[in-house]
Scaffold this active site. Sequence first.
Site, PDB file in Angstrom:
ATOM      1  N   ASP A 132       0.862  -1.182   0.000  1.00 16.42           N
ATOM      2  CA  ASP A 132       0.000   0.000   0.000  1.00 16.42           C
ATOM      3  C   ASP A 132       0.903   1.238   0.000  1.00 16.42           C
ATOM      4  OD1 ASP A 132      -2.166   1.663   0.119  1.00 16.42           O
ATOM      5  OD2 ASP A 132      -2.719   1.181   2.185  1.00 16.42           O
ATOM      6  N   ASP A 161      -2.934   2.513  -6.080  1.00 18.91           N
ATOM      7  CA  ASP A 161      -1.842   2.582  -5.104  1.00 18.91           C
ATOM      8  C   ASP A 161      -1.733   1.375  -4.176  1.00 18.91           C
ATOM      9  OD1 ASP A 161      -4.207   3.158  -3.828  1.00 18.91           O
ATOM     10  OD2 ASP A 161      -3.367   4.703  -2.533  1.00 18.91           O
ATOM     11  N   GLU A 162      -2.420   0.294  -4.457  1.00 20.65           N
ATOM     12  CA  GLU A 162      -2.270  -0.881  -3.601  1.00 20.65           C
ATOM     13  C   GLU A 162      -2.600  -2.147  -4.373  1.00 20.65           C
ATOM     14  OE1 GLU A 162      -5.169  -1.600  -0.452  1.00 20.65           O
ATOM     15  OE2 GLU A 162      -6.401   0.036  -1.223  1.00 20.65           O
TER      16      GLU A 162
END
Length: 361
Positions: free
Chosen positions: A9, A103-104
Amino acid sequence: MIRKIIHIDMDAFYASIEQRDHPEWRHQPIAVGYSGKRGVVAAASYEARRYGVRSAMASVTALRKCPQLIFVAPRFNVYREVSQQIMHIFHEYTDKVEPLSLDEAFLDVTVNKKGAASATLIAKEIKRKIYAQTHLTSSAGVSFNKFLAKIASDYHKPDGIYIIPPKAAEAFVEKLPVERFFGVGKVTATRMKDHGIKTGYDLKQWSEPDLTRLFGKAGSSYYHFARGIDEREVQPDRIRKSLGAENTFSEDLYEVVDLLGALDEIAHEVQRRAEKRRFFAKTLTLKIKYADFTIITRSKTVDQYIKTFEQLFELGQELLSTVEDIEERKIRLMGLTLKNAETESPHSSFVPLQLSFDFKD
């Protein structure tokens, strides 16, 4: 075989990119979004979070909490480019990569391209490589299933790593507050606490039928999560079928001008999520829940992909105009949802599953 799952993350992804690219904003409280009356915070730097500023928060609320907050217009094209860099790094280690957003992502490194035996060493190497290539920090969670890996990645943020081995899982989950459980939001956590369920240990005392009776299908997941059990596999090719947002109003609405204002806010939120997840569709559905809890929907499919706020708002207005008794009945909830077939979106191979939420809650 015990799986080796990593959840990576990025730390305050949008805001960190802006601070990276604009040295004058480093160590300053910034919010990616717009400061207008109907603006919404897309992301907040850690400096802003110390004041209670959070993503999906109304901009006016964020400014009340942090008057010196700096608003920065989002640059989604830049965020997507950086995200692609990061995803390429992931694929150096495994093809079993399941993005949840820009983003993860989850990575299954049980069998990996490097032939490495340690998932922890892989996670550390990935973190170093991300920083070397992007100058951004990330946090990693390592465990034997997705549920625990995702919780672990949030444990030592920012720029942290946390490992939950099989032998430690039961004790870890028993101490875990229910708010930290996957799929447990504020409303569900409150309901759980009303029944004396505050931790994983408390949750573990309930039978699966009782939890299902209280929380529907999610109750079965809570039952297994309380025991550290999660059989879900990392799914690199998962296809999203829909994306949307809805708002339950603090007071029932019936004036058209108020409904259009609410539609404007919801359309902005849907556009923000669609941009973040590169999700484009040709069908838009309007959902309305009346004061008596009756629900109706109206849908329309267009020839081109719906990509902009203007397209969303105009089509939403058109759908709203087809509701016959719009000025005769009070409305407690309204929502917009983008839908498409599996092969419709040019980016359908990179799509996460996300629950919609009332972003005024």
